[in-house]
Design an enzyme around this catalytic site. Structure first.
Site, PDB file in Angstrom:
ATOM      1  N   ARG A   1       0.708  -1.151   0.097  1.00  0.00           N
ATOM      2  CA  ARG A   1      -0.085  -0.083  -0.070  1.00  0.00           C
ATOM      3  C   ARG A   1       0.806   1.158  -0.135  1.00  0.00           C
ATOM      4  O   ARG A   1       0.474   2.286  -0.758  1.00  0.00           O
ATOM      5  CB  ARG A   1      -0.826  -0.114   1.256  1.00  0.00           C
ATOM      6  N   THR A   2       1.861   1.574   0.997  1.00  0.00           N
ATOM      7  CA  THR A   2       2.670   2.779   0.988  1.00  0.00           C
ATOM      8  C   THR A   2       3.357   3.090  -0.140  1.00  0.00           C
ATOM      9  O   THR A   2       3.450   4.027  -0.705  1.00  0.00           O
ATOM     10  CB  THR A   2       3.534   2.665   2.056  1.00  0.00           C
TER      11      THR A   2
ATOM     12  N   LYS B   1      26.004  -4.301  -2.118  1.00  0.00           N
ATOM     13  CA  LYS B   1      27.574  -4.305  -2.246  1.00  0.00           C
ATOM     14  C   LYS B   1      28.047  -3.572  -1.344  1.00  0.00           C
ATOM     15  O   LYS B   1      29.377  -3.608  -1.495  1.00  0.00           O
ATOM     16  CB  LYS B   1      27.593  -3.886  -3.857  1.00  0.00           C
TER      17      LYS B   1
ATOM     18  N   ARG C   1      11.727   3.771   2.464  1.00  0.00           N
ATOM     19  CA  ARG C   1      11.421   2.987   3.801  1.00  0.00           C
ATOM     20  C   ARG C   1      12.536   2.034   3.892  1.00  0.00           C
ATOM     21  O   ARG C   1      13.207   1.654   3.160  1.00  0.00           O
ATOM     22  CB  ARG C   1      10.197   2.146   3.561  1.00  0.00           C
TER      23      ARG C   1
ATOM     24  N   HIS D   1       6.047   6.653  11.007  1.00  0.00           N
ATOM     25  CA  HIS D   1       5.509   6.647   9.641  1.00  0.00           C
ATOM     26  C   HIS D   1       4.694   7.813   9.382  1.00  0.00           C
ATOM     27  O   HIS D   1       3.424   7.796   9.614  1.00  0.00           O
ATOM     28  CB  HIS D   1       4.614   5.163   9.556  1.00  0.00           C
TER      29      HIS D   1
END
Length: 338
Positions: free
Chosen positions: A57-58, A86, A107, A135
């Protein structure tokens, strides 16, 4: 706050006037979110959508919001598809990718990581969730949903009665929401969780210092008997050391239609940041609630697009230009009738 060019990293950045301004802009985005109108105000702009933790969703909501303003989206999902795998530092990643983007949404599973990334970025960064910390956009869309749901009952956020239920220790959405609620008056918050998954004490103390009534309990049925909002959260399995540890708490606070009918007031609104865990051993919000008109979880998700469109428009300073670059749509879309 001054939104233009700013990072959006924490709800701590906002005063009440800032929150109300975001909501005012979000309201104005409805014709575009519902595809009644099309705007190309961000045509040529690029969003770097960097999600190093699973998200549906986000991630898609941020991308959709940017597309609806006319911009383009470039995505990185998971560590394995990025140079971080890496050994590249967040600093180097930020310096490079901010040269390819006009704004970045990120995120990351580590608390504070998005803020660290933002320090090196040359463009605004929006926090899409950093570990169990915050959030911000979810908290804003949650509060926006509360505002809209209560407005239909001729109520405002001041005087809100809300129960927050489930994993309150690791649930970053409720952490940010509680911080936003400090800006409103006479809020009564009931925190329902196992003692081991309780809301961090610092957040509880901040709410009490703001003059709010805060009740901490493990009793679900009594807690939902006199609230405007019952806000449920899932057990944040990914934050536990093992699945077995998370399973100790899974399914502890289930809400279904029978419990709702027996204990809730008739107009109690049910919210959840999603995804709800529908597995039999969890099922914190039963599917038999799907026909309950007070189940707001899907309206909540829709509101996320409005709020994120507002954040992009504010940060990129195009709020006053959105309508200038607009036209009517020329395709069939059932959303227009909503």
């Amino acid at each position: 706050m001054i939104f233009t060019g700013s990072h959006i990293l924490s709800v701590e950045q906002f005063e009440r006037s800032d929150i109300e301004h975001i909501f005012q802009v979000a309201d104005a985005m409805a014709p575009y979110a519902l595809r009644r109108r099309v705007t190309r105000v961000l045509e040529g702009a690029i969003l770097g959508n960097m999600f190093f933790e699973p998200s549906t969703r986000t991630r898609i909501s941020f991308g959709c919001a940017f597309n609806l303003l006319g911009g383009e989206v470039r995505e990185t999902t998971g560590f394995e598809s990025s140079a971080i795998a890496k050994g590249e530092s967040l600093y180097d990643t930020a310096r490079v990718l901010s040269g390819f983007s006009d704004v970045i949404c990120m995120r990351h599973p580590q608390e504070g990581s998005v803020a660290e990334f933002a320090e090196a970025s040359r463009v605004p960064v929006l926090n899409g969730g950093d570990g169990a910390n915050e959030h911000p956009s979810q908290a804003l869309l949650d509060l926006y949903t509360i505002r809209k749901e209560l407005a239909s009952k001729n109520r405002g956020i001041d005087g809100l009665r809300i129960a927050l239920i489930g994993d309150l220790k690791y649930g970053r959405t409720v952490h940010s929401l509680c911080k936003l609620l400090r800006h409103f008056a006479n809020v009564h918050v009931t925190l329902v969780s196992p003692a081991e998954l309780a809301m961090p004490e610092a957040i509880v103390e901040e709410m009490r210092l703001a003059g709010h009534t805060v009740v901490v309990t493990e009793d679900l049925t009594q807690s939902i008997s006199s609230v405007d909002i019952a806000y449920s959260t899932r057990i944040q399995e990914e934050r536990f050391a093992t699945k077995e540890e998370a399973d100790m708490y899974r399914g502890r606070f289930r809400l279904n239609q029978s419990i709702y009918t027996q204990y809730c007031e008739p107009n109690t609104v049910i919210m959840h940041p999603l995804p709800r865990d529908s597995r039999a051993d969890a099922n914190e919000l039963d599917n038999d609630l799907n026909q309950n008109p007070n189940l707001a979880i899907f309206r909540q998700a829709d509101n996320g697009v409005l709020v994120r469109m507002a954040l992009f428009a504010l940060v990129l300073d195009v709020v006053d230009q959105v309508d200038k670059y607009a036209r009517d749509v020329n395709w069939y879309n059932s959303l227009r009738t909503l």
